[in-house]
Scaffold this motif. Structure first.
Motif, PDB file in Angstrom:
ATOM      1  N   ASP A  28       0.952  -1.302  -0.001  1.00  0.00           N
ATOM      2  CA  ASP A  28      -0.074  -0.172  -0.111  1.00  0.00           C
ATOM      3  C   ASP A  28       0.881   1.170  -0.010  1.00  0.00           C
ATOM      4  OD1 ASP A  28      -2.560   1.469   0.492  1.00  0.00           O
ATOM      5  OD2 ASP A  28      -1.940   1.714   2.376  1.00  0.00           O
ATOM      6  N   GLY A  29       0.268   2.272  -0.437  1.00  0.00           N
ATOM      7  CA  GLY A  29       1.131   3.677  -0.444  1.00  0.00           C
ATOM      8  C   GLY A  29       1.686   3.904  -1.735  1.00  0.00           C
ATOM      9  N   LYS A  30       2.761   4.788  -1.580  1.00  0.00           N
ATOM     10  CA  LYS A  30       3.627   5.219  -2.864  1.00  0.00           C
ATOM     11  C   LYS A  30       4.110   4.315  -3.743  1.00  0.00           C
ATOM     12  CE  LYS A  30       7.134   8.530  -4.300  1.00  0.00           C
ATOM     13  NZ  LYS A  30       8.267   9.454  -3.624  1.00  0.00           N
ATOM     14  N   TYR A  31       4.789   3.227  -3.216  1.00  0.00           N
ATOM     15  CA  TYR A  31       5.102   2.153  -4.113  1.00  0.00           C
ATOM     16  C   TYR A  31       4.555   0.940  -3.879  1.00  0.00           C
ATOM     17  CZ  TYR A  31       9.368   5.444  -3.744  1.00  0.00           C
ATOM     18  OH  TYR A  31      10.036   6.511  -3.766  1.00  0.00           O
ATOM     19  N   ASN A  32       3.995   0.484  -5.161  1.00  0.00           N
ATOM     20  CA  ASN A  32       3.284  -0.881  -5.169  1.00  0.00           C
ATOM     21  C   ASN A  32       4.011  -1.872  -5.469  1.00  0.00           C
ATOM     22  OD1 ASN A  32       1.022   1.649  -6.679  1.00  0.00           O
ATOM     23  ND2 ASN A  32       0.734   0.754  -4.623  1.00  0.00           N
ATOM     24  N   ILE A  33       4.510  -2.518  -4.607  1.00  0.00           N
ATOM     25  CA  ILE A  33       5.509  -3.745  -4.831  1.00  0.00           C
ATOM     26  C   ILE A  33       4.737  -4.946  -4.647  1.00  0.00           C
ATOM     27  CG2 ILE A  33       7.644  -5.045  -4.359  1.00  0.00           C
ATOM     28  CD1 ILE A  33       7.946  -2.090  -5.532  1.00  0.00           C
ATOM     29  N   GLU A  34       4.527  -6.134  -5.257  1.00  0.00           N
ATOM     30  CA  GLU A  34       3.948  -7.208  -5.081  1.00  0.00           C
ATOM     31  C   GLU A  34       5.097  -8.368  -4.537  1.00  0.00           C
ATOM     32  OE1 GLU A  34       0.522  -9.645  -7.609  1.00  0.00           O
ATOM     33  OE2 GLU A  34       2.581 -10.151  -8.227  1.00  0.00           O
ATOM     34  N   PHE A  35       4.823  -8.637  -3.530  1.00  0.00           N
ATOM     35  CA  PHE A  35       5.755  -9.793  -2.970  1.00  0.00           C
ATOM     36  C   PHE A  35       4.778 -11.166  -2.439  1.00  0.00           C
ATOM     37  CE2 PHE A  35       3.764  -7.191   0.626  1.00  0.00           C
ATOM     38  CZ  PHE A  35       3.664  -8.298   1.715  1.00  0.00           C
ATOM     39  N   ILE A  36       5.479 -12.041  -2.434  1.00  0.00           N
ATOM     40  CA  ILE A  36       4.707 -13.468  -2.229  1.00  0.00           C
ATOM     41  C   ILE A  36       5.051 -14.096  -0.817  1.00  0.00           C
ATOM     42  CG2 ILE A  36       4.855 -15.757  -2.938  1.00  0.00           C
ATOM     43  CD1 ILE A  36       6.415 -14.492  -5.561  1.00  0.00           C
ATOM     44  N   VAL A  37       4.022 -14.763  -0.307  1.00  0.00           N
ATOM     45  CA  VAL A  37       3.887 -15.220   1.336  1.00  0.00           C
ATOM     46  C   VAL A  37       3.397 -16.549   1.109  1.00  0.00           C
ATOM     47  CG1 VAL A  37       4.517 -13.132   2.442  1.00  0.00           C
ATOM     48  CG2 VAL A  37       2.126 -13.918   2.067  1.00  0.00           C
ATOM     49  N   ASP A  38       3.328 -17.364   2.027  1.00  0.00           N
ATOM     50  CA  ASP A  38       2.744 -18.634   2.275  1.00  0.00           C
ATOM     51  C   ASP A  38       1.298 -18.361   2.596  1.00  0.00           C
ATOM     52  OD1 ASP A  38       4.499 -20.799   1.749  1.00  0.00           O
ATOM     53  OD2 ASP A  38       5.813 -19.911   3.578  1.00  0.00           O
ATOM     54  N   TRP A  51       0.959  -3.320   5.002  1.00  0.00           N
ATOM     55  CA  TRP A  51       2.593  -3.476   4.490  1.00  0.00           C
ATOM     56  C   TRP A  51       2.616  -2.432   3.147  1.00  0.00           C
ATOM     57  CZ3 TRP A  51       5.750  -6.674   6.668  1.00  0.00           C
ATOM     58  CH2 TRP A  51       4.964  -7.818   7.644  1.00  0.00           C
ATOM     59  N   THR A  52       3.749  -1.893   3.575  1.00  0.00           N
ATOM     60  CA  THR A  52       4.154  -0.776   2.775  1.00  0.00           C
ATOM     61  C   THR A  52       5.474  -0.968   2.074  1.00  0.00           C
ATOM     62  OG1 THR A  52       4.971   0.751   4.345  1.00  0.00           O
ATOM     63  CG2 THR A  52       2.671   0.842   3.664  1.00  0.00           C
ATOM     64  N   ALA A  53       6.100  -0.017   1.124  1.00  0.00           N
ATOM     65  CA  ALA A  53       7.521  -0.186   0.606  1.00  0.00           C
ATOM     66  C   ALA A  53       8.235   1.255   0.728  1.00  0.00           C
ATOM     67  CB  ALA A  53       7.420  -0.726  -0.828  1.00  0.00           C
ATOM     68  N   ALA A  56      15.262   2.677  -1.730  1.00  0.00           N
ATOM     69  CA  ALA A  56      16.683   3.203  -1.679  1.00  0.00           C
ATOM     70  C   ALA A  56      17.452   2.513  -2.649  1.00  0.00           C
ATOM     71  CB  ALA A  56      17.138   3.125  -0.233  1.00  0.00           C
ATOM     72  N   ASN A  57      18.323   3.331  -3.246  1.00  0.00           N
ATOM     73  CA  ASN A  57      19.245   2.717  -4.421  1.00  0.00           C
ATOM     74  C   ASN A  57      18.562   2.024  -5.167  1.00  0.00           C
ATOM     75  OD1 ASN A  57      21.348   4.211  -3.096  1.00  0.00           O
ATOM     76  ND2 ASN A  57      21.769   2.552  -1.631  1.00  0.00           N
ATOM     77  N   ASN A  58      17.262   2.167  -5.910  1.00  0.00           N
ATOM     78  CA  ASN A  58      16.570   1.339  -6.688  1.00  0.00           C
ATOM     79  C   ASN A  58      16.240  -0.031  -6.171  1.00  0.00           C
ATOM     80  OD1 ASN A  58      16.305   3.173  -9.016  1.00  0.00           O
ATOM     81  ND2 ASN A  58      18.636   2.548  -9.431  1.00  0.00           N
ATOM     82  N   ARG A  59      16.102   0.029  -4.746  1.00  0.00           N
ATOM     83  CA  ARG A  59      15.601  -1.300  -4.200  1.00  0.00           C
ATOM     84  C   ARG A  59      14.568  -1.244  -3.066  1.00  0.00           C
ATOM     85  NH1 ARG A  59      19.857  -4.162  -0.761  1.00  0.00           N
ATOM     86  NH2 ARG A  59      18.245  -5.651  -0.575  1.00  0.00           N
ATOM     87  N   ALA A  60      13.647  -1.961  -3.056  1.00  0.00           N
ATOM     88  CA  ALA A  60      12.478  -1.424  -2.573  1.00  0.00           C
ATOM     89  C   ALA A  60      12.438  -2.681  -1.326  1.00  0.00           C
ATOM     90  CB  ALA A  60      11.074  -1.825  -3.402  1.00  0.00           C
ATOM     91  N   THR A  61      12.106  -2.277  -0.149  1.00  0.00           N
ATOM     92  CA  THR A  61      12.045  -2.836   1.139  1.00  0.00           C
ATOM     93  C   THR A  61      10.448  -2.957   1.640  1.00  0.00           C
ATOM     94  OG1 THR A  61      14.092  -2.323   1.672  1.00  0.00           O
ATOM     95  CG2 THR A  61      12.920  -3.073   3.531  1.00  0.00           C
ATOM     96  N   VAL A  62      10.044  -4.227   1.853  1.00  0.00           N
ATOM     97  CA  VAL A  62       8.788  -4.446   2.204  1.00  0.00           C
ATOM     98  C   VAL A  62       8.598  -4.168   3.653  1.00  0.00           C
ATOM     99  CG1 VAL A  62       6.676  -5.858   2.010  1.00  0.00           C
ATOM    100  CG2 VAL A  62       7.955  -5.534   0.089  1.00  0.00           C
ATOM    101  N   LYS A  63       7.761  -3.448   4.333  1.00  0.00           N
ATOM    102  CA  LYS A  63       7.825  -3.317   5.860  1.00  0.00           C
ATOM    103  C   LYS A  63       6.464  -2.940   6.295  1.00  0.00           C
ATOM    104  CE  LYS A  63       8.996   1.524   5.131  1.00  0.00           C
ATOM    105  NZ  LYS A  63       9.677   2.782   5.250  1.00  0.00           N
ATOM    106  N   THR A  64       6.458  -3.009   7.605  1.00  0.00           N
ATOM    107  CA  THR A  64       5.190  -2.706   8.487  1.00  0.00           C
ATOM    108  C   THR A  64       5.763  -2.138   9.787  1.00  0.00           C
ATOM    109  OG1 THR A  64       3.037  -3.412   9.125  1.00  0.00           O
ATOM    110  CG2 THR A  64       4.788  -5.105   9.619  1.00  0.00           C
ATOM    111  N   SER A  65       4.823  -1.675  10.479  1.00  0.00           N
ATOM    112  CA  SER A  65       5.171  -1.144  11.941  1.00  0.00           C
ATOM    113  C   SER A  65       4.485  -2.292  13.012  1.00  0.00           C
ATOM    114  CB  SER A  65       4.648   0.387  12.039  1.00  0.00           C
ATOM    115  OG  SER A  65       4.971   0.694  13.314  1.00  0.00           O
ATOM    116  N   ILE A  66       5.149  -2.818  13.772  1.00  0.00           N
ATOM    117  CA  ILE A  66       4.522  -3.549  14.915  1.00  0.00           C
ATOM    118  C   ILE A  66       5.135  -3.034  16.152  1.00  0.00           C
ATOM    119  CG2 ILE A  66       4.762  -6.047  16.063  1.00  0.00           C
ATOM    120  CD1 ILE A  66       5.348  -6.941  13.170  1.00  0.00           C
ATOM    121  N   LYS A  67       4.101  -2.630  16.893  1.00  0.00           N
ATOM    122  CA  LYS A  67       4.227  -1.853  18.235  1.00  0.00           C
ATOM    123  C   LYS A  67       5.344  -0.626  18.229  1.00  0.00           C
ATOM    124  CE  LYS A  67       2.992  -6.011  21.057  1.00  0.00           C
ATOM    125  NZ  LYS A  67       3.548  -6.975  21.812  1.00  0.00           N
ATOM    126  N   GLY A  68       5.176   0.117  17.143  1.00  0.00           N
ATOM    127  CA  GLY A  68       6.224   1.249  17.070  1.00  0.00           C
ATOM    128  C   GLY A  68       7.637   0.876  16.269  1.00  0.00           C
TER     129      GLY A  68
END
Length: 228
Positions: A28-38, A51-53, A56-68
């Motif tokens: 979700d958000g500015k960058y729409n990156i598709e990732f795979i999970v079980d 989950w957002t992305a 940096a340096n043409n590499r996307a990192t998929v991330k979220t926030s958990i308890k800050g």
């Protein structure tokens, strides 16, 4: 009053990969990156978060926030399947080098040093678009594996893609062997450091207990080492 629950805004689609059910999740958000999970990992754990992305340096990192705390998707998954002792001092490696394939079967733990080594060698297995002196578009792939240089340059992108495909089996075999060799050397060095440290600190009984437990060898009984 209960804490506000995070609402997952991610678009998903279900699929089959290697005969197993997976979920393709779009960040979700500015960058729409598709990732795979079980599928079970998504339904039981990951769908609790949005989950957002970041890029940096043409590499996307998929991330979220958990308890800050911001955490990447592969870190969250590994914290679920491994305990703290397993995770300590180690990094997550994507076995097939696809950072967006976060199936449990594609994740493993390696030391920070080994992770740094293999990232330098294998993250550059991709196609670059360049311009030649005549202004024509060219496609290039250039990387090094275990001291061997791989290079292909062509005005035809399919030619470069075929070059990578022709070498990919050899590339991944070399990658796996490099990891095994590095892990073996690392285990030997760690063992030597541990034994040296115990000897320097006169921890003979502790060392003796370890060897008796693992190998059935009583070094004190055999007078190999002096008692404290």
């Amino acid at each position: 009053m209960s804490a506000k629950k995070m609402v997952c805004k991610n678009k998903i689609r279900y699929g089959i990969l290697d005969r197993k059910e997976v979920v393709y999740v779009t960040t979700d958000g500015k960058y729409n990156i598709e990732f795979i999970v079980d599928k079970d990992m998504w339904l039981n754990h990951l769908n609790k978060y949005n989950w957002t992305a970041s890029m940096a340096n043409n590499r996307a990192t998929v991330k979220t926030s958990i308890k800050g705390t911001t955490k990447s998707v592969h870190t969250v998954i590994c914290e679920i399947i491994y305990n703290e002792e397993d995770m300590w001092g180690r990094s997550v490696d994507h076995i097939n080098v696809n950072k967006y394939d976060n199936r449990v079967s594609n994740l493993r733990l390696v030391s920070h040093r080994i992770n740094s080594m293999i990232q330098q060698n294998y993250e550059n297995i991709k196609i670059y678009e360049t311009q030649n002196i005549c202004g024509k578009t060219q496609y290039m792939s250039h990387f090094m594996i275990n001291g061997k240089r791989y290079y292909k340059n062509s005005v035809n992108k399919e030619v470069v893609e075929q070059f990578i495909n022709d070498n990919i089996h050899n590339i991944f075999n070399k990658r796996e062997q490099a990891i095994k060799d590095a892990e073996k050397k690392e285990r030997i060095y760690e063992l030597k450091r541990s034994i040296k440290g115990m000897l320097e600190n006169n921890e003979h009984n502790e060392l003796n207990d370890i060897l008796k437990d693992l190998l059935g060898i009583d070094i004190l009984e055999k007078s190999i080492l002096p008692n404290k």
